[in-house]
Motif scaffolding. Structure first.
Motif, PDB file in Angstrom:
ATOM      1  N   LEU A 174      35.829  26.031  41.563  1.00  0.00           N
ATOM      2  CA  LEU A 174      36.594  25.009  40.694  1.00  0.00           C
ATOM      3  C   LEU A 174      38.114  24.867  40.997  1.00  0.00           C
ATOM      4  O   LEU A 174      38.962  24.618  40.225  1.00  0.00           O
ATOM      5  N   SER A 175      38.239  25.208  42.281  1.00  0.00           N
ATOM      6  CA  SER A 175      39.956  25.213  42.657  1.00  0.00           C
ATOM      7  C   SER A 175      40.551  23.944  42.732  1.00  0.00           C
ATOM      8  O   SER A 175      39.929  23.040  42.683  1.00  0.00           O
ATOM      9  N   ASN A 176      41.791  23.944  42.858  1.00  0.00           N
ATOM     10  CA  ASN A 176      42.662  22.908  42.874  1.00  0.00           C
ATOM     11  C   ASN A 176      42.301  21.859  41.671  1.00  0.00           C
ATOM     12  O   ASN A 176      42.125  20.657  42.154  1.00  0.00           O
ATOM     13  N   ASN A 177      42.679  22.137  40.494  1.00  0.00           N
ATOM     14  CA  ASN A 177      42.410  21.366  39.346  1.00  0.00           C
ATOM     15  C   ASN A 177      43.355  21.697  38.496  1.00  0.00           C
ATOM     16  O   ASN A 177      44.443  22.257  38.712  1.00  0.00           O
ATOM     17  N   LYS A 178      43.300  21.474  37.105  1.00  0.00           N
ATOM     18  CA  LYS A 178      44.255  21.688  36.261  1.00  0.00           C
ATOM     19  C   LYS A 178      43.760  22.465  35.261  1.00  0.00           C
ATOM     20  O   LYS A 178      44.093  22.372  33.858  1.00  0.00           O
ATOM     21  N   LEU A 179      42.552  23.187  35.455  1.00  0.00           N
ATOM     22  CA  LEU A 179      41.857  24.060  34.321  1.00  0.00           C
ATOM     23  C   LEU A 179      42.777  24.989  33.780  1.00  0.00           C
ATOM     24  O   LEU A 179      43.813  25.580  34.542  1.00  0.00           O
ATOM     25  N   SER A 180      42.494  25.523  32.670  1.00  0.00           N
ATOM     26  CA  SER A 180      43.546  26.692  32.049  1.00  0.00           C
ATOM     27  C   SER A 180      42.714  27.372  30.842  1.00  0.00           C
ATOM     28  O   SER A 180      41.539  27.427  31.218  1.00  0.00           O
ATOM     29  N   GLY A 181      43.391  28.333  30.392  1.00  0.00           N
ATOM     30  CA  GLY A 181      42.820  29.302  29.678  1.00  0.00           C
ATOM     31  C   GLY A 181      42.416  30.386  30.328  1.00  0.00           C
ATOM     32  O   GLY A 181      42.935  30.745  31.487  1.00  0.00           O
ATOM     33  N   GLU A 182      41.731  31.470  29.632  1.00  0.00           N
ATOM     34  CA  GLU A 182      41.364  32.721  30.204  1.00  0.00           C
ATOM     35  C   GLU A 182      39.862  32.549  30.898  1.00  0.00           C
ATOM     36  O   GLU A 182      39.104  31.534  30.449  1.00  0.00           O
ATOM     37  N   ILE A 183      39.756  33.345  31.919  1.00  0.00           N
ATOM     38  CA  ILE A 183      38.297  33.089  32.288  1.00  0.00           C
ATOM     39  C   ILE A 183      37.475  33.888  31.799  1.00  0.00           C
ATOM     40  O   ILE A 183      37.955  35.207  31.369  1.00  0.00           O
ATOM     41  N   PRO A 184      36.344  33.135  31.232  1.00  0.00           N
ATOM     42  CA  PRO A 184      35.480  33.886  30.132  1.00  0.00           C
ATOM     43  C   PRO A 184      34.936  35.367  30.580  1.00  0.00           C
ATOM     44  O   PRO A 184      34.557  35.352  31.758  1.00  0.00           O
ATOM     45  N   GLN A 185      34.851  36.127  29.829  1.00  0.00           N
ATOM     46  CA  GLN A 185      34.169  37.531  30.138  1.00  0.00           C
ATOM     47  C   GLN A 185      32.664  37.222  30.637  1.00  0.00           C
ATOM     48  O   GLN A 185      32.324  38.310  31.161  1.00  0.00           O
ATOM     49  N   SER A 186      32.251  36.201  30.081  1.00  0.00           N
ATOM     50  CA  SER A 186      30.681  36.048  30.378  1.00  0.00           C
ATOM     51  C   SER A 186      30.447  35.902  31.908  1.00  0.00           C
ATOM     52  O   SER A 186      29.509  36.010  32.535  1.00  0.00           O
ATOM     53  N   MET A 187      31.757  35.482  32.719  1.00  0.00           N
ATOM     54  CA  MET A 187      31.501  35.500  34.264  1.00  0.00           C
ATOM     55  C   MET A 187      31.109  36.705  34.720  1.00  0.00           C
ATOM     56  O   MET A 187      30.612  36.670  35.972  1.00  0.00           O
ATOM     57  N   LEU A 217      26.825  35.979  42.879  1.00  0.00           N
ATOM     58  CA  LEU A 217      27.922  35.135  43.358  1.00  0.00           C
ATOM     59  C   LEU A 217      28.235  35.774  44.568  1.00  0.00           C
ATOM     60  O   LEU A 217      28.607  36.868  45.022  1.00  0.00           O
ATOM     61  N   GLU A 218      28.309  34.664  45.680  1.00  0.00           N
ATOM     62  CA  GLU A 218      28.677  35.031  47.178  1.00  0.00           C
ATOM     63  C   GLU A 218      30.032  34.497  47.470  1.00  0.00           C
ATOM     64  O   GLU A 218      30.791  34.997  48.331  1.00  0.00           O
ATOM     65  N   VAL A 219      30.317  33.407  46.904  1.00  0.00           N
ATOM     66  CA  VAL A 219      31.502  32.483  46.795  1.00  0.00           C
ATOM     67  C   VAL A 219      32.054  32.211  45.669  1.00  0.00           C
ATOM     68  O   VAL A 219      31.281  31.634  44.853  1.00  0.00           O
ATOM     69  N   LEU A 220      33.292  32.408  45.500  1.00  0.00           N
ATOM     70  CA  LEU A 220      34.071  32.104  44.076  1.00  0.00           C
ATOM     71  C   LEU A 220      35.369  31.777  44.593  1.00  0.00           C
ATOM     72  O   LEU A 220      36.080  32.286  45.336  1.00  0.00           O
ATOM     73  N   ASN A 221      35.840  30.573  43.815  1.00  0.00           N
ATOM     74  CA  ASN A 221      37.175  29.914  44.167  1.00  0.00           C
ATOM     75  C   ASN A 221      37.720  29.280  42.998  1.00  0.00           C
ATOM     76  O   ASN A 221      37.221  28.423  42.736  1.00  0.00           O
ATOM     77  N   LEU A 222      38.426  30.012  42.357  1.00  0.00           N
ATOM     78  CA  LEU A 222      39.102  29.668  41.120  1.00  0.00           C
ATOM     79  C   LEU A 222      40.747  29.365  41.184  1.00  0.00           C
ATOM     80  O   LEU A 222      41.570  29.028  40.250  1.00  0.00           O
ATOM     81  N   SER A 223      41.145  29.259  42.463  1.00  0.00           N
ATOM     82  CA  SER A 223      42.859  29.199  42.878  1.00  0.00           C
ATOM     83  C   SER A 223      43.356  27.856  42.458  1.00  0.00           C
ATOM     84  O   SER A 223      42.510  26.929  42.352  1.00  0.00           O
ATOM     85  N   CYS A 224      44.717  27.731  42.475  1.00  0.00           N
ATOM     86  CA  CYS A 224      45.267  26.625  42.223  1.00  0.00           C
ATOM     87  C   CYS A 224      44.738  25.962  40.709  1.00  0.00           C
ATOM     88  O   CYS A 224      44.487  24.720  40.751  1.00  0.00           O
ATOM     89  N   ASN A 225      45.055  26.484  39.743  1.00  0.00           N
ATOM     90  CA  ASN A 225      44.647  25.972  38.392  1.00  0.00           C
ATOM     91  C   ASN A 225      45.862  26.677  37.786  1.00  0.00           C
ATOM     92  O   ASN A 225      46.953  27.134  38.057  1.00  0.00           O
ATOM     93  N   ASN A 226      45.435  26.684  36.182  1.00  0.00           N
ATOM     94  CA  ASN A 226      46.459  27.314  35.120  1.00  0.00           C
ATOM     95  C   ASN A 226      46.017  28.260  34.290  1.00  0.00           C
ATOM     96  O   ASN A 226      46.156  28.548  33.394  1.00  0.00           O
ATOM     97  N   PHE A 227      45.034  29.311  34.996  1.00  0.00           N
ATOM     98  CA  PHE A 227      44.227  30.104  34.285  1.00  0.00           C
ATOM     99  C   PHE A 227      45.416  31.260  33.985  1.00  0.00           C
ATOM    100  O   PHE A 227      46.192  31.638  34.867  1.00  0.00           O
TER     101      PHE A 227
END
Length: 780
Positions: free
Chosen positions: A635-648, A654-664
């Motif tokens: 989900l990287s390089n967007n303008k997503l915000s808020g907290e990362i939900p505990q449900s994750m 998961l072998e690959v995760l990319n949440l970089s470059c947002n507003n979390f």
């Protein structure tokens, strides 16, 4: 229906009672046996045939009637039954009554077929099982026996059981999970001496072919033992079968050389030894005298030696030739004209080049031609054009062929010219075309208008060419299409609203498509691979119910479509077969905006989800925790915000995760895997903290800060920044990281990733210090 509806003699009451007992165990969900009623004479029942004089039942033919339930072999007690066919149904169990072993009347049964199509068996619909074949012994008149697809792995003496049938001419035990070819030397197998057809294909036979058996079966004409694990050499006794016409030993583990005496089998017409480990260089001379041969398949072995026109000089009846994946040296005279006209020729993965074999131009009856991966670069333009225009099934992939074929009309059904260097426009294709694979060439221009008429197209792959234009105008006419790959071209225009409802795979990656994603695209119930990445798509994602059934409901068996270029887990994979078990959505590198619809996160079977490099806003819904099959999430390089939900934290694959470059912001949830990724998965979110990033601030960790005033919060912030740059940072870093490495196993594992991601760690530290400095400047 029976042809005896108008006869005067009524059905025998005893036979009717036996038929009704048989029917009790059957589930007739398609209503095929509605005529089986006492209100109607049983000789007029579906599939029942009676003798016109005696009224006794002589035949029962219920093949392919969609029946399930139980086969009750009490049906064999019909005294005058000569023909019984229950094949190609879906019965669950076979019931053998105890009285079957004590039948007093002589059996009249000549033909018995209980076979099922075992290739469709699954854990949800298993094979029929049968523990023994002792019930066969009273059937002394039996000439034809077919039990294919019934699991007989518990019957270790199957050969002895069929030896009790003195009249047997044809035995078919295809796909019965037989284990071995065991012969008891103390038993006389004279009853097998009249056997004409023996089919033991697709079993699990791991023994050698017994010499003794081929000394017993003098009349054997058709022998099918393909797709087993038979090892050892081909026994010399096989050459005693002078009546042999069909010999099929395909896909075993046979070793050694081909017996010279095989050239002395005068009637051999079909010889298939493909996919073994046979060797030797005497093959050409062995084959030269097999003048009756019309089918020859000896590829996929370790044969060597030279093959020339002399090898085929007497094979005037040859119709099928398969030398695929062989090491022969091909030495044909340029002017050679073969004595045969082939319908099928397979020379894939052989060394034919650089010139296209000139003798193939003489084959006017070819229906199948496979010259893939054969090193061909030079063709006779006129002869080559004439040849490929008329062949229905054409496979020329992975060669070095060049030229402009845009003026041709290829009349084939299946066409594969991929991985060559063809230039110019695409050729025209037949209205009857089914599959077109022209990927990895240098075709340019737009798709010819004539393709619009090919309404039966099932498969199109034009990946990696130089094609352009608004091609998707044609898509609405391809109503049967299952696979469409137009990736890595220069196509433009919008994605049409109307597309085939049979789509399994849609790849439009790396083109110039623009506009919104149509809502209808998310109502494709068969779609399991959607790749629209690297285009100019804009607008928000459709807010609708995502009826992508394949991505919601687990199907035990995957649907194999064909080869596919799959981008997942941060890299490209080439899959020879696209399987619906792997489900992908990639909408990355577009101009999509707005919030991500919560419905997207209801697609719980998806394994790869990539929405990166867009302008998406909003929060990650808590329902993402239900996508427990996710292996790659970007989900990287967007303008997503808020907290990362505990449900994750529930996403354990998961072998690959990319949440970089947002507003979390806030703390990264502690879970099985979220801390196992290095910092690069989270960087570029200034207000995000927690392992593997820096520790969260004292404000978040100390409950006392909840009662402080805003002014004190600012003072605390300054002090926290100062302490972070001094001893507190050292202590927290030492005990928070080094101490954890000793105490927490999963953090010890993360240490290895730390070594590989030193650059990311340095970057994170720099960002933390920079943010601290910015806060101090702001306060001052």
């Amino acid at each position: 229906m029976s042809t005896n509806d108008h006869r005067l003699v009524r059905c025998n009451e005893k036979d009717e009672e036996t038929l009704l007992i048989f029917k009790k165990g059957i589930n007739d969900s398609y209503g095929q046996l509605t005529t089986w009623s006492t209100e109607k004479d049983c000789c007029a029942w579906e599939g029942v045939h009676c003798d016109n004089i005696t009224g006794r039942v002589t035949e029962l033919d219920l093949r392919n009637h969609g029946l399930t339930g139980e086969i009750n072999l009490s049906i064999l007690q019909l005294e005058f039954l000569s023909y019984l066919d229950l094949s190609q149904n879906w019965f669950d169990v076979i019931s053998i009554p105890a009285t079957q072993h004590n039948i007093t009347h002589p059996s009249n049964l000549i033909y018995l077929d209980l076979s099922t199509d075992s290739i469709y068996a699954s854990p949800l619909k298993p094979f029929l099982h049968m523990n023994n074949l002792d019930w066969l012994s009273p059937l002394s008149s039996l000439k034809y026996l077919n039990l294919s697809g019934i699991d007989l792995h518990k019957e270790t003496n199957w050969l002895q059981a069929v030896n009790t049938l003195p009249s047997l001419l044809e035995l078919r035990l295809w796909g019965c999970n037989l284990n071995n070819f065991i012969i008891n030397p103390s038993i006389q197998y004279s009853n097998l001496s009249s056997l004409i057809t023996l089919d033991l294909a697709v079993n699990n036979i791991t023994s050698q072919l017994p010499n003794l058996f081929f000394n017993l079966t003098k009349d054997l004409t058709y022998l099918f033992i393909y797709h087993n694990n038979i090892h050892g050499e081909i026994p010399s006794s096989l050459l005693n079968l002078q009546n042999l016409r069909y010999l099929d030993l395909y896909s075993n583990q046979l070793q050694g050389s081909l017996p010279d005496g095989i050239s002395q089998l005068p009637n051999i017409q079909h010889l298939d030894l493909y996919g073994n480990m046979l060797s030797g260089s005497n093959i050409p001379s062995t084959l030269e005298n097999l003048s009756s041969l019309n089918y020859l398949s000896i590829g996929g072995n370790n044969f060597s030696g030279e093959i020339s026109e002399n090898t085929f000089s007497k094979l005037s009846n040859l119709d099928y030739l398969d030398l695929t994946s062989s090491n022969f040296v091909f030495q044909f005279d340029l002017d050679w004209v073969p004595p045969f006209q082939l319908h099928e020729l397979y020379l894939g993965n052989t060394n034919q080049g650089p010139n296209f074999p000139s003798w193939i131009y003489t084959q006017k009856s070819l229906q199948y031609l496979d010259l893939s991966s054969s090193g061909i670069s030079l063709v006779d333009k006129n002869k080559f054009s004439s040849l490929i225009e008329r062949i229905p099934y054409l496979y020329l992939s992975n060669n070095f062929m060049t030229g402009d074929i845009s003026n041709l009309t290829l009349k084939g059904y299946n066409l594969n010219l991929s991985n060559n260097s063809f230039t110019g426009g695409l050729p025209n294709i037949s209205p009857n075309a089914l599959a077109v694979v022209f990927s990895y060439n240098s075709f340019s221009g737009s798709i010819p208008h004539s393709w619009k008429n090919s309404k039966d197209l099932d498969f199109i792959n034009l990946w990696n060419n130089k094609l352009s234009g608004k091609v998707l105008e044609h898509v609405s006419d391809w109503t049967q299409l299952r696979f469409l790959n137009l990736g890595e071209n220069e196509f433009s225009g919008t994605i049409p609203i109307k597309m085939s409802q049979n789509l399994h795979v849609l790849i439009l990656r790396a083109n110039q498509f623009e506009g919104p994603i149509p809502t209808q695209l998310f109502n494709q119930s068969f779609l399991f691979h959607l790749d629209l990445a690297h285009n100019k798509l804009s607008g928000s994602m459709p807010e609708c119910i995502y009826n992508l059934t394949q991505m919601v409901i687990f199907h035990g068996e995957g649907t194999i479509v064909a080869s596919i270029e799959l981008f997942t887990k941060g890299q490209e994979y080439y899959m020879e077969y696209a399987d619906s078990i792997r489900k992908t959505i990639d909408l990355s590198a577009n101009n999509l905006s707005g919030e991500v619809p919560s419905e997207l996160f209801h697609l719980v079977q998806v394994q790869t989800l990539n929405l990166s490099h867009n302008n998406l806003i909003g929060k990650i819904p808590k329902t993402i925790g239900g996508m427990k099959n996710l292996e790659s999430l970007d989900l990287s390089n967007n303008k997503l915000s808020g907290e990362i939900p505990q449900s994750m934290a529930l996403l354990t694959f998961l072998e690959v995760l990319n949440l970089s470059c947002n507003n979390f912001h806030g703390k990264i949830p502690i879970g099985t895997q979220l801390q196992s990724f290095n910092a690069s998965s989270y960087i570029g979110n200034p207000d995000l903290c927690g392992a593997p990033l820096n520790n969260c601030t004292t404000k978040e960790e100390n409950p006392k800060t909840a009662t402080t005033s805003p002014e004190n919060e600012d003072d605390d912030s300054i002090r926290e920044s100062l302490y972070l740059g001094m001893g507190v940072g050292f202590a927290a870093g030492f005990w928070g990281i080094c101490g954890s490495l000793f105490l927490i196993r999963k953090w010890r594992h993360a240490c290895f990733r730390f070594v590989d991601g030193v650059g990311d760690k340095l970057y994170v530290t720099l960002m933390v210090k920079l943010n601290s400095f910015r806060r101090k400047v702001k306060v001052s």
